[in-house]
Design an enzyme around this catalytic site. Structure first.
Site, PDB file in Angstrom:
ATOM      1  N   SER A  66      42.935  18.525   4.920  1.00 34.86           N
ATOM      2  CA  SER A  66      41.557  18.067   5.114  1.00 34.86           C
ATOM      3  C   SER A  66      40.828  18.003   3.766  1.00 34.86           C
ATOM      4  CB  SER A  66      40.843  18.973   6.119  1.00 34.86           C
ATOM      5  OG  SER A  66      39.605  18.419   6.494  1.00 34.86           O
ATOM      6  N   LEU A  67      39.827  18.854   3.556  1.00 37.44           N
ATOM      7  CA  LEU A  67      39.115  18.920   2.278  1.00 37.44           C
ATOM      8  C   LEU A  67      40.091  19.026   1.098  1.00 37.44           C
ATOM      9  CD1 LEU A  67      36.715  19.738   0.307  1.00 37.44           C
ATOM     10  CD2 LEU A  67      37.205  22.076   1.034  1.00 37.44           C
ATOM     11  N   HIS A 120      37.160  15.721  12.274  1.00 35.17           N
ATOM     12  CA  HIS A 120      38.355  14.895  12.557  1.00 35.17           C
ATOM     13  C   HIS A 120      38.379  14.377  14.003  1.00 35.17           C
ATOM     14  CE1 HIS A 120      39.839  15.845   8.609  1.00 35.17           C
ATOM     15  NE2 HIS A 120      39.596  17.108   8.842  1.00 35.17           N
ATOM     16  N   ARG A 150      30.472  14.466   1.160  1.00 33.02           N
ATOM     17  CA  ARG A 150      31.247  14.651   2.395  1.00 33.02           C
ATOM     18  C   ARG A 150      30.681  15.821   3.201  1.00 33.02           C
ATOM     19  NH1 ARG A 150      36.045  17.738   3.983  1.00 33.02           N
ATOM     20  NH2 ARG A 150      37.536  16.461   5.149  1.00 33.02           N
ATOM     21  N   GLN A 183      40.046   9.598   6.934  1.00 31.28           N
ATOM     22  CA  GLN A 183      40.404  11.002   7.182  1.00 31.28           C
ATOM     23  C   GLN A 183      39.378  11.743   8.042  1.00 31.28           C
ATOM     24  OE1 GLN A 183      39.466  14.296   4.946  1.00 31.28           O
ATOM     25  NE2 GLN A 183      41.522  14.648   4.153  1.00 31.28           N
ATOM     26  N   GLN A 221      38.799  23.948   4.400  1.00 31.39           N
ATOM     27  CA  GLN A 221      37.709  24.832   4.806  1.00 31.39           C
ATOM     28  C   GLN A 221      38.228  26.030   5.600  1.00 31.39           C
ATOM     29  OE1 GLN A 221      34.474  22.371   5.891  1.00 31.39           O
ATOM     30  NE2 GLN A 221      33.182  24.003   6.633  1.00 31.39           N
TER      31      GLN A 221
END
Length: 294
Positions: free
Chosen positions: A88-89, A195, A113, A244, A9
């Site tokens: 991440s993503l 996170h 998500r 995650q 992102q």
């Protein structure tokens, strides 16, 4: 060895992927599929929307995912990864690229998500902050000493760490980190504490969807944010993907492990060039480039 890396992102921009759509039947088909799966015209928003429209979490995450996976697919035979990783993503994009997940399944997970994270953000005011110029252990110690929830969330490269948590705790941590010599400690314009433990409701929601999605044995290892090491076992990949959301993104450690395992070239697949810059800061001798569709 070629390591293919996939951004998360923040890498989005209006018009990304339009060249792919205009020049590839595969890309056109995937964008149209995405509109049907998501139930809205995400293609139109990606190509013509404002920066604010593209910044909505329900749009941003699927949009970056789409650009990355479609680019990897249209590269065809020239896409030959020895290893993959995503920030991440971007880990979802990496898992489609290495054949762990099917395109349609992964897009549904990314959409779930995004919505689950949005919901978790609305439950409690929370934020993130970038901390520059301090060693990781100092940032970790300061966070541990602050009252409330604030944790290290993104280990982006040496001297660049993002913290995440309750607004008051993050603000307090920023003040203390400046006192400890941080070059900068500034709040980021994000919707919530990604996170961090505050994403627990989103993790629980996403866990159910991940558990019921088929994961195949990948064509090459993925270096996941949670474990940082090469993983090829589908069940282990699944478990790491579930954790995650509440665990830190250990990008520095993942890149270091990829280099130790023989990675010499890092190819960024998706919008922007943020990851190439981070890789260079982690390992100055690494060759980096952006994946290009001719």
């Amino acid at each position: 060895m070629n390591a293919y890396i996939f951004p998360g992102q923040g890498a989005q921009f209006t018009g990304m992927g339009k060249d792919l759509y205009d020049n590839s039947d595969i890309a056109k088909k995937r964008f149209q599929q995405a509109n049907e799966i998501l139930g809205f015209d995400i293609t139109k928003i990606i190509f013509e929307g404002t920066a604010d429209e593209l910044k909505e979490t329900k749009v941003t995450q699927p949009a970056i995912f789409l650009h990355s996976v479609i680019l990897a697919e249209v590269l065809g035979d020239s896409f030959k990864p020895d290893m993959v990783a995503g920030h991440s993503l971007g880990e979802f994009s990496a898992l489609v690229a290495n054949k762990t997940l099917q395109f349609e399944d992964a897009l549904k997970l990314v959409s779930k998500r995004a919505l689950a994270m949005q919901k978790a953000c609305e439950k409690q005011p929370s934020t993130m902050a970038a901390v520059l110029g301090l060693e990781d252990h100092i940032v970790e110690a300061v966070c541990a000493d602050v009252e409330g929830i604030v944790v290290a969330a993104n280990y982006n490269c040496p001297g660049q760490l993002v913290i995440s948590g309750e607004v008051k705790a993050v603000e307090e941590a920023c003040e203390r980190l400046k006192e400890r010599g941080a070059r900068r400690a500034l709040l980021l314009p994000v919707g919530g504490a990604f996170h961090s433990p505050l994403m627990e409701p989103a993790r629980e929601e996403l866990a159910k969807a991940i558990e019921s999605t088929p994961f195949a044995t990948p064509m090459c290892p993925v270096y996941q944010n949670v474990s940082t090491f090469a993983v090829t076992d589908p069940e282990e990949i699944k478990k790491n993907l579930i954790f995650q959301l509440t665990a830190p993104v250990k990008w520095t450690q993942s890149v270091q492990n990829m280099v130790s395992d023989g990675a010499t070239k890092f190819i960024e697949v998706g919008p922007g060039n943020v990851l190439q810059g981070l890789v260079k800061k982690i390992h100055k001798d690494a060759v980096t480039e952006a994946a290009k569709f001719d």
